[in-house]
Write a protein that holds these residues in place. Structure first.
Motif, PDB file in Angstrom:
ATOM      1  N   CYS A  63      -5.745 -11.406  -3.377  1.00 23.86           N
ATOM      2  CA  CYS A  63      -4.954 -11.472  -4.612  1.00 23.86           C
ATOM      3  C   CYS A  63      -5.304 -12.726  -5.415  1.00 23.86           C
ATOM      4  CB  CYS A  63      -3.462 -11.451  -4.287  1.00 23.86           C
ATOM      5  SG  CYS A  63      -2.438 -11.661  -5.770  1.00 23.86           S
ATOM      6  N   PRO A  64      -5.722 -12.551  -6.666  1.00 25.27           N
ATOM      7  CA  PRO A  64      -6.182 -13.706  -7.445  1.00 25.27           C
ATOM      8  C   PRO A  64      -5.079 -14.719  -7.750  1.00 25.27           C
ATOM      9  CG  PRO A  64      -6.032 -11.758  -8.833  1.00 25.27           C
ATOM     10  CD  PRO A  64      -5.853 -11.300  -7.428  1.00 25.27           C
TER      11      PRO A  64
ATOM     12  N   CYS B 279       1.781 -11.134 -10.770  1.00 28.66           N
ATOM     13  CA  CYS B 279       0.747 -10.092 -10.728  1.00 28.66           C
ATOM     14  C   CYS B 279       0.070  -9.881 -12.077  1.00 28.66           C
ATOM     15  CB  CYS B 279       1.382  -8.784 -10.265  1.00 28.66           C
ATOM     16  SG  CYS B 279       0.243  -7.400 -10.233  1.00 28.66           S
ATOM     17  N   ILE B 280      -1.267  -9.871 -12.083  1.00 28.65           N
ATOM     18  CA  ILE B 280      -2.010  -9.607 -13.322  1.00 28.65           C
ATOM     19  C   ILE B 280      -2.643  -8.212 -13.298  1.00 28.65           C
ATOM     20  CG2 ILE B 280      -2.397 -12.037 -13.905  1.00 28.65           C
ATOM     21  CD1 ILE B 280      -5.244 -11.740 -12.728  1.00 28.65           C
TER      22      ILE B 280
ATOM     23  N   MET C  86       0.881  -3.800  -4.041  1.00 27.14           N
ATOM     24  CA  MET C  86       1.722  -4.294  -5.143  1.00 27.14           C
ATOM     25  C   MET C  86       2.824  -3.284  -5.462  1.00 27.14           C
ATOM     26  SD  MET C  86       0.869  -2.419  -8.071  1.00 27.14           S
ATOM     27  CE  MET C  86       0.920  -3.378  -9.561  1.00 27.14           C
TER      28      MET C  86
ATOM     29  N   ILE D 140      -0.324 -13.834  -4.347  1.00 22.75           N
ATOM     30  CA  ILE D 140       1.001 -13.279  -4.069  1.00 22.75           C
ATOM     31  C   ILE D 140       1.070 -12.940  -2.581  1.00 22.75           C
ATOM     32  CG2 ILE D 140       2.603 -11.370  -4.561  1.00 22.75           C
ATOM     33  CD1 ILE D 140       1.321 -11.215  -7.343  1.00 22.75           C
TER      34      ILE D 140
ATOM     35  N   CYS E 184      -4.727  -6.498 -11.299  1.00 21.80           N
ATOM     36  CA  CYS E 184      -6.179  -6.400 -11.128  1.00 21.80           C
ATOM     37  C   CYS E 184      -6.555  -5.282 -10.163  1.00 21.80           C
ATOM     38  CB  CYS E 184      -6.727  -7.722 -10.617  1.00 21.80           C
ATOM     39  SG  CYS E 184      -6.312  -8.032  -8.893  1.00 21.80           S
ATOM     40  N   ALA E 185      -5.601  -4.853  -9.331  1.00 18.96           N
ATOM     41  CA  ALA E 185      -5.802  -3.772  -8.365  1.00 18.96           C
ATOM     42  C   ALA E 185      -6.592  -4.176  -7.126  1.00 18.96           C
ATOM     43  CB  ALA E 185      -6.446  -2.543  -8.993  1.00 18.96           C
TER      44      ALA E 185
ATOM     45  N   CYS F 130      -5.581  -5.669  -4.562  1.00 18.72           N
ATOM     46  CA  CYS F 130      -4.808  -5.423  -3.340  1.00 18.72           C
ATOM     47  C   CYS F 130      -4.955  -3.977  -2.871  1.00 18.72           C
ATOM     48  CB  CYS F 130      -3.348  -5.805  -3.530  1.00 18.72           C
ATOM     49  SG  CYS F 130      -2.525  -4.998  -4.910  1.00 18.72           S
TER      50      CYS F 130
HETATM   51  S1  SF4 Z   1      -4.154  -8.244  -6.082  1.00 24.37           S
HETATM   52 FE1  SF4 Z   1      -2.403  -9.470  -6.773  1.00 24.37          FE
HETATM   53  S2  SF4 Z   1      -2.656  -9.612  -8.983  1.00 24.37           S
HETATM   54 FE2  SF4 Z   1      -3.996  -7.970  -8.322  1.00 24.37          FE
HETATM   55  S3  SF4 Z   1      -2.738  -6.107  -8.543  1.00 24.37           S
HETATM   56 FE3  SF4 Z   1      -2.479  -6.791  -6.442  1.00 24.37          FE
HETATM   57  S4  SF4 Z   1      -0.667  -8.083  -6.487  1.00 24.37           S
HETATM   58 FE4  SF4 Z   1      -1.347  -7.849  -8.608  1.00 24.37          FE
END
Ligand code: SF4
Lengths: 263, 472
Positions: free
Chosen positions: B370-371, B310-311, B339, B374, B313-314, B316
């Motif tokens: 999700c970039p 996870c980076i 997340m 995940i 990015c929000a 999700c």
């Molecule tokens: S979309 Fe993926 S990378 Fe971005 S916050 Fe959610 S789990 Fe983390």
């Protein structure tokens, strides 16, 4: 790999909801499969795909039901069902078995043969002979499992486009979840209610008289909300229209039209 | 931060009727998903980059110890120090000690979710050190005694009226509804704080092993002042943020900005590399990196390892229909949305977070956006399995499931059960063909009707047809 036969033998996976609520969906699917040149059988040893157990973390019962389904459909060239969600579950079966378990291979084999009905007609049978007298404006809800696990998006639209009297008006957020989610809708009724209310509003905004979709769980949820809100939108499984089988009242509608909506 | 995850259902119910919150949540879609979609459409190689990013993260996690040690060696080379903290408590104590050693009375803070995770502010305050949040959203929340409800837009649950009221109370200036005026007010107040701060604390979006640098991305530039003005700069970061090289970092930055806000690039990307060198115009005299584990190394090697990609990015949560309905506070702890439903049980224990991994329809939208790809639904299912195995699933649900499975595993009994259910539903519905009140299904019929079965079960009808010679 075997050459696909011209008249393949299809094992029809009824799904619990079609069995219990809407036999028309199963009959319409079988009719379509036969029109597409398949021989169809309904194995009597099938019950549920096991998704309620799998999504509740009960992998033991999920695996038992997976084995039962794998065995029931062992002899068919294809397994086809009228639900992206249940067929999606069949595609999850390999996750339930360890690498060295012989059931793993059987699960993978079933996965390769299992298709949701609209995707089977388009992707496997290249079917273009839809004959339906339906006339009217419809909108289509993309159920999540079909859309994201089985990549079903264009297939039902391609089939509906073959009906001359039908216009499809896309709703906003057609790909947003309707809030059904199996047991989610009863475990988190308030959140589910918000989601299905949003959906009912999007459906209403299209002005369509009929909402179609490929999964009875979502359709029951949306039909229930639309009727509770007194909205005059009928709800059917897409195969009913595709198979020209829409004489029966729509989901939750009374045969006597005067009882159809709250006064 | 007080844990309110066990009251998730209640929190959600309140959130759904909170008019202000619902209004604020209405901004999420236009603010994030629409912009992300446009940014992604402009970049044909987006999906290929996601695959690269996933693979690179997997590689890093496979060799996490190695990259962290290289990172530490290079931080030391640049004149800094690295502090390894296994628990949240270790991290709190370490940061407090560093602040005390610097003789700090006030510290300025850039936005950091890890500092929320370790509950840093309360700890510093309890020891007479005043933390000042400098990210606009965090600053507003701090004035209100509130907490972030989103990992990149912490005050997304508030409306302009709320901010206006808060500033009026705290800044003692005439009330304004002009966002620019409010921003200016915050700037002026914060500027004074920047100048007097003894320590600046920031988070890190990435730790670069090859240079020993840490990086933060912001759209306000507040992070720069936080880390260059005070004599001591403390970076608090979790261990999975390390990347091998600057070039690797840029791959993630391209994905991060687009996935988060739909920007091609975040406005400020600030690298910190050690202490002030001879000839540098500014920079800290002391540079510390506090590395927080807090349950993460336990996730390595298991099913949850994928979550460590996870980076933050929000995307999700921005795309989650459940988050969109109830907002972030309902989740009851630091990390909300999908997340959070995977991470929170790891950090506060599944007993307390039991409801979170269940609060998903498994619609799969989060995984779709999700970039770093995940498989969030799969990881939520991991927790459901864990709950089931440890008998944390509510007893009634277990029984229900058990009875259902008993029948489902016996096809002929199952047919019988279907026939009985079918008949009862039809008789309850009568001619109306729908049920407005289901005796054991209030959760359904309170909100919506239950359409009735249209006739006998399919299996009954199919058998009858085939018996009468109709073999379709
Ligand atoms: S979309 Fe993926 S990378 Fe971005 S916050 Fe959610 S789990 Fe983390």
């Amino acid at each position: 790999m075997k050459e696909p036969s011209t008249q393949p033998l299809v094992g029809f996976f009824v799904t619990c909801l079609a069995d219990l609520y809407r036999p028309e969906v199963a009959f319409a699917s079988i009719k379509l499969l036969e029109l597409a040149g398949c021989r169809v059988e309904v194995p009597s040893q099938q019950t549920c795909c096991g998704q309620p157990a799998f999504n509740s973390g009960d992998n033991k019962n999920a695996a038992a039901l997976a084995k039962q389904t794998i065995a029931a459909f062992a002899d068919y060239e294809y397994v086809v069902g009228p639900s992206g969600s249940c067929i999606g579950m069949l595609h999850h079966y390999p996750e339930l078995f360890e690498e060295r378990d012989p059931w793993k291979q059987r699960a993978l084999d079933l996965k390769a043969r299992a298709f949701e009905i609209t995707s089977f007609l388009v992707d496997v049978r290249d079917f273009t002979q839809i004959q339906s007298r339906f006339q009217g404006q419809v909108t289509y809800h993309d159920s999540c499992s079909g859309l994201r696990e089985l990549k079903i998006k264009q297939q039902p639209r391609q089939l509906l486009a073959q009906i001359p009297g039908l216009t499809l008006t896309e709703m906003e957020d057609a790909e947003t979840c309707c809030g059904f989610g199996g047991t989610f809708c009863v475990k988190y009724p308030d959140i589910s209610n918000r989601m299905v209310s949003n959906k009912a509003e999007s459906v209403h905004q299209t002005g369509a008289e009929l909402l179609l979709g490929g999964d009875l769980g979502c359709l029951l949820n949306m039909a229930g909300k639309l009727s509770r809100e007194g909205r005059r939108v009928a709800v059917r499984h897409v195969v009913e229209i595709l198979a020209d089988e829409f004489a029966q009242p729509a989901l939750g509608q009374a045969a006597d039209a005067s009882l159809a909506y709250p006064a | 931060m007080q844990i309110r995850s066990p009251e998730f259902k209640q929190n959600a119910r309140i959130a759904l009727t909170d008019v202000g919150l619902q209004k604020a949540l209405g901004n999420v879609k236009t603010g994030f998903p629409d912009k992300r979609a446009k940014a992604v459409a402009r970049m044909p190689e987006f999906d290929a980059l996601r695959d690269q990013a996933r693979d690179l993260k997997n590689h890093i996690l496979q060799h996490l110890d190695l990259y962290l040690e290289i990172f530490e060696a290079n931080v030391i080379k640049q004149g800094g120090q690295v502090h390894w903290c296994r628990t949240a408590e270790d991290a709190r104590q370490t940061i407090l000690r560093l602040c005390q050693e610097a003789g700090a009375k006030t510290v300025t803070k850039g936005k950091s979710m890890v500092s929320e995770e370790i509950n840093l502010n309360a700890h510093l305050e309890a020891h007479g050190i005043q933390p000042v949040e400098t990210d606009l959203g965090e600053y507003i929340l701090q004035l209100r005694g509130d907490h972030p409800s989103h990992i990149i837009a912490p005050a997304i649950h508030l409306n302009l009226e709320d901010v206006s009221e808060t500033f009026h109370q705290h800044h003692h200036k005439p009330k304004s509804m002009d966002a620019a005026v409010l921003m200016q007010e915050a700037r002026e107040t914060l500027r004074e704080k920047f100048v007097v701060a003894d320590v600046g604390i920031t988070g890190a979006n990435f730790l670069v092993a090859e240079t020993g640098s840490t990086l933060i991305v912001t759209n306000e530039g507040n992070g720069d002042l936080t880390q260059t003005l005070p004599k001591t700069h403390i970076v608090v970061s979790s261990i999975e943020k390390v990347v091998p090289t600057l070039e690797d970092m840029s791959l993630f930055l391209r994905l991060l900005a687009r996935s988060a806000t739909g920007q091609e690039f975040t406005v400020y990307n600030t690298l910190s590399s050690g202490t002030k060198r001879l000839g540098d115009q500014d920079g800290p005299e002391a540079f510390h990196v506090v590395l927080v584990d807090n349950g993460r190394s336990d996730m390595l090697g298991g099913e949850l390892q994928e979550m460590l990609r996870c980076i933050r990015c929000a995307a999700c949560m921005n795309h989650c229909p459940v988050y969109g309905a109830i907002g972030g506070h309902a989740y009851g702890w630091v990390y909300p949305g999908p997340m959070g439903s995977v991470l929170t049980p790891q950090m506060i224990g599944i007993e307390q977070a039991a409801l979170l991994p269940n609060a998903s329809t498994f619609c799969g939208k989060c995984e779709e956006v999700c970039p770093v790809r995940i498989p969030l639904p799969k990881l939520m299912r991991h927790w459901r399995k864990n709950e089931f195995e440890r008998h944390l699933t509510p007893q009634a649900a277990r029984w229900g499931l058990g009875i259902w499975a008993f029948f489902a595993k016996r096809p002929s009994l199952y047919r019988l059960l279907s026939r009985i259910s079918n008949l009862s539903l039809r008789s309850l519905a009568g001619k109306k063909q729908r049920i407005e009140k289901l005796p054991f299904g209030q959760a359904w019929t309170q909100m919506r009707d239950m359409p009735a079965p249209s006739g006998k079960t399919f299996m009954q009808q199919w058998q009858a047809r085939n018996k009468t010679g109709h073999n379709s």
